[in-house]
Structure formats: structure tokens, C-alpha cells
Design a protein around this motif. Structure first.
Motif, PDB file in Angstrom:
ATOM      1  N   GLU A 162       0.406  -1.214  -0.150  1.00 49.46           N
ATOM      2  CA  GLU A 162       0.022  -0.109   0.235  1.00 49.46           C
ATOM      3  C   GLU A 162       0.786   1.144  -0.194  1.00 49.46           C
ATOM      4  O   GLU A 162       0.318   2.226  -1.156  1.00 49.46           O
ATOM      5  CB  GLU A 162      -0.678   0.693   1.335  1.00 49.46           C
ATOM      6  N   ASN A 198       2.701   1.978  -3.679  1.00 49.34           N
ATOM      7  CA  ASN A 198       1.305   2.577  -4.426  1.00 49.34           C
ATOM      8  C   ASN A 198       1.483   3.843  -4.300  1.00 49.34           C
ATOM      9  O   ASN A 198       1.149   4.542  -4.760  1.00 49.34           O
ATOM     10  CB  ASN A 198      -0.285   1.603  -4.323  1.00 49.34           C
ATOM     11  N   GLU A 199       1.808   4.441  -2.367  1.00 49.74           N
ATOM     12  CA  GLU A 199       0.984   5.785  -2.304  1.00 49.74           C
ATOM     13  C   GLU A 199       2.493   6.352  -3.291  1.00 49.74           C
ATOM     14  O   GLU A 199       2.196   7.630  -3.205  1.00 49.74           O
ATOM     15  CB  GLU A 199       0.705   6.058  -1.048  1.00 49.74           C
ATOM     16  N   ASP A 249       0.619  -0.369  -8.598  1.00 49.02           N
ATOM     17  CA  ASP A 249      -0.430  -1.335  -7.057  1.00 49.02           C
ATOM     18  C   ASP A 249       0.294  -2.638  -7.357  1.00 49.02           C
ATOM     19  O   ASP A 249      -0.267  -3.724  -8.095  1.00 49.02           O
ATOM     20  CB  ASP A 249      -1.703  -1.257  -8.185  1.00 49.02           C
TER      21      ASP A 249
END
Length: 205
Positions: A17, A20-21, A26
Motif C-alpha cells: 500500500e 502504491n502511495e 498497485d
């Protein structure tokens, strides 16, 4: 891979996660990307987070010195470069403190770090110093290693293996083209004189 680069730059561990940020990749939603990261030899995955995996697990100057002292025959600087962000500065600091030797040649990737034990006094005759500096050296480390092997000595480096590994990882094994220098012609002799630091502490011996 973007996630691997982020881990390398910061040396932090990231969840999918967080990757991804930070990178807009992803990881959880793309199995190929996830598996690519998980199986990457330069990435460590603990089941939750991804982090960069250096060749040698050292994180500061003291640990770096302990590692170098284990390699009496020398350790290639290229194998230390990815240990942690300021490892090169620490190598120079250890050299300045007289705790290690850094012997260089014309290929910066072939620099070798040797441990230096200040408890062992070394006295070298001036004639021997001159003889050492006057020895002609081949330009290529491969030739130097072959000469050492011919004389029954084991080289501290394995240039052929390192260059093959660099090609597999996508790096060019060919040295960068040298710019012409008016003061240095192709006929100039290459000698040990480019290693003045080796005798820096022996001038008054």
C-alpha cells in the motif's frame, strides 16, 4: 522496478500500500509486479513489507570496518556501495583515519578496500618504494589478474565474473570512453606511482 528503487533510495521497508502511495504502482493488484518484487535478489520481503537487500548487511561505519577487517586480502568497493546511503563517505573517513587502505586503479569500479592494523609498524626502504612505483602495470584488471596467477598468486578480485554479473544486471561492463588529455598520451607508462596513498604514512620511515 519502481518499488525496488524506492526501497534502495530510502532503505526503508514498504508495504504494498505504501509503495502504491509513493510510486502509484498497485503491487497487490498486479500479481506479476508482486512476484517480480518478491523474487528480486535485491529485495527482501518479510511477508508484509518490501525492503532493499544489499550484498553485505552493514548499516554504519563501525559495522563497515568490522566487515572490511574480515577480508585480509581486500574487498571490492563495488560490493560495498549499496550497503547504505553514505557508505562511500564512511569509506573515505576510515581511510583518512588510517583504519583501512583504499587502493585504486583507472577503473573506479575496481577499487579495493584493505584493513590496516595500526598495531603493526611497517618500515619500507626508500629503494623499495622507488622500485614499487616504477613497476609498469597493464591497463586492464584482467591482465593484472592473469599476471598474478602466472606468478602463483591469487588475485583479490575477479574482474571477469564481476563484468559478467554487471551485464546480466543490465549494466555496461565496458569502461567509459576516456577524453583525450594532452598531458597523458597513449605511450605514457602506467606505474604504481598512482598509488601514493599506500606509502603516505611511510614517508618518514
Amino acid at each position: 522496478m519502481v518499488g525496488s528503487l524506492k526501497c534502495y533510495t530510502t532503505r526503508q521497508a514498504f508495504t504494498p500500500e505504501q509503495i502504491n502511495e509513493a510510486c502509484y504502482v498497485d503491487v497487490n493488484g498486479n500479481r506479476d509486479v508482486f512476484e517480480g518484487l518478491r523474487k528480486n535478489p535485491k529485495v527482501y520481503y518479510d511477508g508484509k513489507r518490501f525492503s532493499y537487500k544489499a550484498k553485505h548487511d552493514v548499516k554504519n561505519k563501525n559495522e563497515l570496518l568490522v566487515l572490511i577487517r574480515k577480508f585480509i586480502e581486500g574487498i571490492a568497493v563495488i560490493d560495498l556501495k549499496d550497503a547504505y546511503p553514505n557508505v562511500m563517505e564512511d569509506l573515505q573517513a576510515l581511510k583518512a583515519a588510517g583504519q583501512i587502505w583504499l587502493l585504486s586503479n583507472f577503473d573506479s569500479q575496481e577499487d579495493i578496500a584493505f584493513p590496516n592494523d595500526p598495531r603493526v609498524p611497517i618500515k619500507v626502504d626508500d629503494d623499495l618504494k622507488e622500485l614499487f612505483r616504477s613497476i609498469e602495470l597493464p591497463r586492464d584488471m584482467l591482465d593484472i589478474e592473469k599476471d598474478l596467477q602466472k606468478n602463483g598468486m591469487k588475485p583479490a578480485t575477479n574482474t571477469a565474473k564481476r563484468r559478467a554479473s554487471a551485464q546480466v544486471q543490465g549494466f555496461s561492463a565496458k569502461p567509459k570512453p576516456k577524453q583525450k588529455n594532452k598531458e597523458f598520451s597513449k605511450k605514457a607508462k602506467l606505474t604504481n606511482a598512482h598509488l601514493p596513498d599506500l606509502f603516505q604514512n611511510l614517508k618518514n620511515s
